[in-house]
Write a protein that holds these residues in place. Structure first.
Motif: not given
Length: 674
Positions: A347-362
């Motif tokens: 998982m990578s923040k720069s690629r946008g794939t470090f996804i928080n639970a809240r981001t997914y739920l949104d």
């Protein structure tokens, strides 16, 4: 990790002979950060297993807690200018909200910073001490000369002493897997201040883990306790010799002070697993459950821990040793899973794939992820990959295209043609029995956490149910007057098959299962009797298709920039026609909560009608006869209650504090304001 067998013997097969008493835990999330989808692999895996046990009628409890102690929490609270207690309370509320929306249902969710945990941790420590398992040593430890504090292992960074990998933690190397002391790092720096740590002596307390070596090896010899791959890794540690375990830390530290040792605190890994017991103790106190029935050394209840492969050492060596020393029972089994990758990569923040639970739920339905993880999870320690293209295709194909499709294609005919009443008998009882007979293999797969296997079994049944519908084509029958009885029978058969499928899927999809129960007006139970001569409710959509744009929005969140103010040219502002208006009449607007209708004289032959949202601040009587300012050259705007032909000017924070802008004395209706 080395390779492993698909199943570890014996392969359990469920029977209905007795009710089991089961206590289940997941690893405790750390209370200084948000839940992300990598964490959710474990909690979803555990929740599915627990829901299955409860569905089968077993007495099963699922407890967890926030891991709330340690230097990282202390430092983060200092940076935020708040007390550690305030920090952990905030994350506890956030974690519980995220878990709740993912339908992860704990019987108790607690915190390690609790009175129950303090008592139990002290009790275990005293037992270790009384048993002669605690030794003290003066150790040389990394010390930050700028912050004047001893540094936890993870707050020292440097080059691995074994493989030379740069920027590694002070306790283990993520590159080669080696474990070591922070003082062994090459070119170390403090992660707190960036200073070069110095070595400083301090007295620490250790558990002599080698005292428990025979017990641990005997416990591990049970083939059910650990996966072969995990056991193989543990054997490497036994071969290299079990090291004494440092269980103390020096002040400043956020945690429990060691009894009779001022300035010394329990290392977080001593009281963290005790949090399982403390959370259950809290539940027992509240629900009048017998704590000892689950934790005493002679307990016949079952105890299972679900954890990630990165914390095997603590759970399979330290934890059983602590429990044994204090006279408690050891875990029945420890279930270990791998890490989550996204599109084949970490998982990578720069690629946008470090996804928080809240981001997914949104952006997405939580049960998409529950199903996808289930479809990929086995009972081993392999990493699990969230392939986003496969995620979209699998959810849309399996859940929408196969499962929901059965109900959506058949329910309308029952509702419209038969007043919602199912047929009095099954059209194909053998097919229904075939679906029920699959429960043995599906139940065994649930029990052994082979969710990928049971999903394949269920989807094969879904294909069979759709083939049945395609074979009889109820949409064609509906056009033939002599096919009414057959139409009802076929649709009733399909909906009963759908119910069996959703019963099997209910531990994975509890939210959709609840909607299905409302639709069918019947509970989803294991091996259900068919619904015959039974009234159902009107079908409502159960699940929408995943859209690519939803996934794109999740991994590439829109950048939010502060909107720059737009400035008008003077020429544009000069076009505004400000006039003094005489309020000839003010009245309430029927059906409007905030509007008043104002009749305004602006010096023209006809009056203007203006709606103003000032009802909270003024009564009609207070306004009639007054003068105010208005914008007279706005285009008329059609509103629900009529046309508004201008705008009166007011100021204030709102509600009762709205003040009409009024001209000085001597004002006349229609005068322009420059």
């Amino acid at each position: 990790m080395v390779g492993f067998a698909p199943l570890y013997p014996p392969y359990k097969v469920i029977t209905d002979s007795s009710v089991r008493k089961i206590l289940v835990t997941s690893a405790l999330p750390y209370a200084n950060g948000s839940i992300h989808i990598g964490h959710l692999v474990e909690y979803i895996q555990t929740d599915i297993w627990v829901r299955f046990q409860k569905l089968r009628g077993n007495e099963c409890y699922y407890v967890c807690a926030d891991d709330a102690h340690g230097t990282p929490i202390m430092l983060r609270a200092q940076q935020a200018g708040i007390a550690p207690e305030e920090l952990i309370a905030g994350f506890n509320a956030e974690h519980q909200a995220d878990f709740r929306e993912f339908a992860i249902e704990f019987d108790n969710y607690y915190s390690t910073h609790s009175s129950e945990n303090r008592v139990l941790a002290g009790q275990i420590y005293q037992s270790l001490k009384d048993g002669g398992h605690i030794i003290s040593r003066t150790i040389s430890q990394a010390y930050d000369p700028e912050k004047q504090m001893f540094l936890p292992d993870r707050f020292v960074r440097g080059e691995c002493p074994k493989c030379g990998a740069k920027d590694q933690y002070g306790d283990n190397c993520e590159s080669c897997g080696a474990t070591y002391n922070p003082t062994d790092l090459k070119n170390p720096i403090s992660a707190v201040s960036g200073a070069t740590p110095i070595e400083k002596d301090s007295e620490h307390f250790f558990v002599n883990l080698s005292d428990f070596e025979t017990m641990l090896q005997e416990w591990m010899s049970d083939s059910n306790v650990l996966h072969p791959a995990v056991k193989h890794k543990l054997n490497e540690w036994f071969e290299s010799g079990l090291q004494a375990w440092d269980i103390s830390r020096d002040a400043p530290y956020f945690g429990f002070e060691i009894p009779d040792q001022p300035g010394k605190y329990f290392y977080v890994w001593l009281d963290a697993p005790v949090g399982y017991m403390a959370s259950f103790q809290n539940l027992c106190n509240r629900e009048n459950i017998d704590f000892n029935e689950f934790w005493s050394a002679d307990s016949e209840a079952e105890l299972y821990h679900f954890i990630g492969k990165d914390i095997v050492y603590f759970h399979s060596l330290f934890w059983p040793a602590m429990l044994t020393a204090a006279g408690f029972r050891k875990p029945t089994a420890i279930f270990v899973h791998g890490f989550l990758t996204v599109d084949g990569q970490k998982m990578s923040k720069s690629r946008g794939t470090f996804i928080n639970a809240r981001t997914y739920l949104d952006n997405l339905d939580p049960e998409y992820l529950r199903y996808y993880f289930a479809a990929k999870l086995g009972n081993g320690v392999d990493d699990l990959d969230l392939n986003l293209d496969d995620f979209i295709q699998r959810v849309n194909s399996d859940l929408v295209g196969k499962i929901v499709n059965i109900a959506s294609r058949c329910s309308g005919f029952i509702t419209k043609r038969f007043d919602g009443k199912l047929a009095a008998s099954l059209a194909d009882s053998e097919l229904y029995q075939f679906f029920l007979d699959k429960e043995t293999v599906i139940a065994s797969a649930y029990e052994n956490r082979e969710y990928n296997k049971l999903v394949r079994e269920i989807m094969a049944l879904a294909d069979r149910a759709n083939q049945y519908v395609d074979q009889y084509k109820p949409w064609v029958m509906a056009k033939q007057a002599d096919k009414e009885v057959e139409l009802q029978a076929v649709c009733s058969q399909a909906l009963n098959l759908f119910r069996v499928l959703m019963s099997y899927l209910s531990p994975i999809l509890p939210l959709m299962a609840s909607k299905v129960e409302d639709f069918l007006a019947a509970a989803l139970i294991w091996k259900p009797e068919p619904l015959l001569d039974h009234s159902i409710n009107k079908f409502k959509p159960l699940m929408k298709r995943v859209e690519q744009k939803q996934v794109d929005a999740m991994i590439k969140p829109k950048e939010t920039k502060e909107a720059e103010p737009e400035f008008l040219d003077y020429e544009d502002f000069a076009k505004v026609d400000l006039r003094i208006a005489h309020i000839v009449k003010a009245e309430h607007v029927e059906g409007a909560a905030k509007l008043l209708r104002l009749t305004l004289d602006v010096g023209e032959e006809k009056t203007r009608n203006v709606f103003a949202g000032i009802k909270d601040a003024y009564t009609p009587e207070e306004l009639t006869g007054r003068f105010t300012l208005m914008v007279a050259n706005l285009k008329p705007r059609k509103m629900r209650f009529g046309f508004s032909e201008g705008m009166v000017l007011a100021a204030g924070p709102g509600k009762k504090e709205i003040f009409l802008l009024q001209p000085d004395d001597g004002a006349k209706a229609g005068m322009r304001v420059k």
